[in-house]
Design an enzyme around this catalytic site. Sequence first.
Site, PDB file in Angstrom:
ATOM      1  N   GLY A 124     -86.098  14.707 -48.162  1.00  0.00           N
ATOM      2  CA  GLY A 124     -86.061  15.976 -48.874  1.00  0.00           C
ATOM      3  C   GLY A 124     -86.202  17.132 -47.904  1.00  0.00           C
ATOM      4  CG  ASP A 236     -84.310   5.938 -40.104  1.00  0.00           C
ATOM      5  OD1 ASP A 236     -83.184   5.666 -39.655  1.00  0.00           O
ATOM      6  OD2 ASP A 236     -84.521   6.868 -40.898  1.00  0.00           O
TER       7      ASP A 236
END
Length: 430
Positions: A124, A236
């Site tokens: 976000g 990641d």
Amino acid sequence: MKSDPAGLIIGISIGVVIGVLLAVLGFFCFRYQRRRSQIGNSSSRRAATVPIHQNGVDSCAPVSDSSIGSESPKSVVQHSISFWLGGLKKASVISASGILEYSYKDLQKATFNFTTLIGQGAFGPVYKAQMMTGETVAVKVLASNSRQGEREFQTEVMLLGRLHHRNLVNLVGYCAEKGQHILIYVYMSRGSLASHLYGEKNTPLSWDVRMQVALDVARGLEYLHDGAVPPVIHRDIKSSNILLDASMRARVSDFGLSREEIVDKNVSNIQGTFGYLDPEYISTRNFTKKSDVYSYGVLLFELIAGRNPLQGLMEYVELAAMNTEGNVGWEEIVDSRLDGKFDLQELNDVAALAYKCVNRVPKKRPSMRDIVQVLSRIIKMRNHSKQHRKSSSARVDDITINIDQLAHRSPHSVHQRVESMDSTADSCDI
């Protein structure tokens, strides 16, 4: 008839005990449901109080994990069985993580009603916030349309509550209120590594800075793999998840996809970022520490070439490797913005290390501890060479100064010096 009073007393006692147990159980159920309403599943809730921006600086597209999809009947049964103990444990871990819980109103005020946008990721938007204590922090808000944000929120709070290292971005607080899930981090004033490699506003990073960033990231991953108990696999690693402070020192961020090594490593769907994903993980659906090593190798080549993995970085590397045999000749892939300002031997050593990291066979890849040792040795040799050149230059300057001082002496003193030398020579001849 004499036994009736005794039976009555026993019955009353049992009733009291059962009543107390039910009261205690009801209290804990109430506490759990209250916590669950704050931190539990909120995927059906949609919050319109925070503006969500669609376009961000993160150009690498994340892919979803199987855990985000619909549950199988077997998993539903297992979830029902572990509902009380598992859910209560998760809530208590978050509350006992040592991470402060902030109110939504305070964060709304600190971000000027969420208008100070500084970045956008898969989780976000990220805002800069000035807290009442004077501390500047970064506030990351779970996007209302995020499929994986809820799980990432819980993962980050639980993991970063126990992970502390100078090369990891520290989590200082969280908020689970008004249908929002918000994470508060230490503010990294220089932004992401990706913004410096590809952003037009920032000056190109020097070779020395790039190598220091590489070492900082390696140390952060080494801590996750070998220092954390149990070990943690980040899953990641990419340039947009590496943040820089005011001194251009790097820290690893974004632990939403991270998993402890003790959990089941097999997933039905792939999770991570295309371009950085370990081919072995893609084919077997099994992630290990060596999956992080592969991603780190891609990051090393990204630092060397200044090229994004989505722009064909690894194809570019493989073509170069055919001519270099993985050891020397890597200068053809170096970022042109460096203008040749790098040490050729150092480049070949780092590129050869990166090439080992992206080996197709995980067992042939080095560990993060090995990588830290190699990079530390390379940087140490460079610093030693610089100090040696400086000391050599200082000795040359001293000689020059002495000659200049001699030239500025009075003719009388020079004459005396010459006479003394002549007399010494004469005495030696005799």
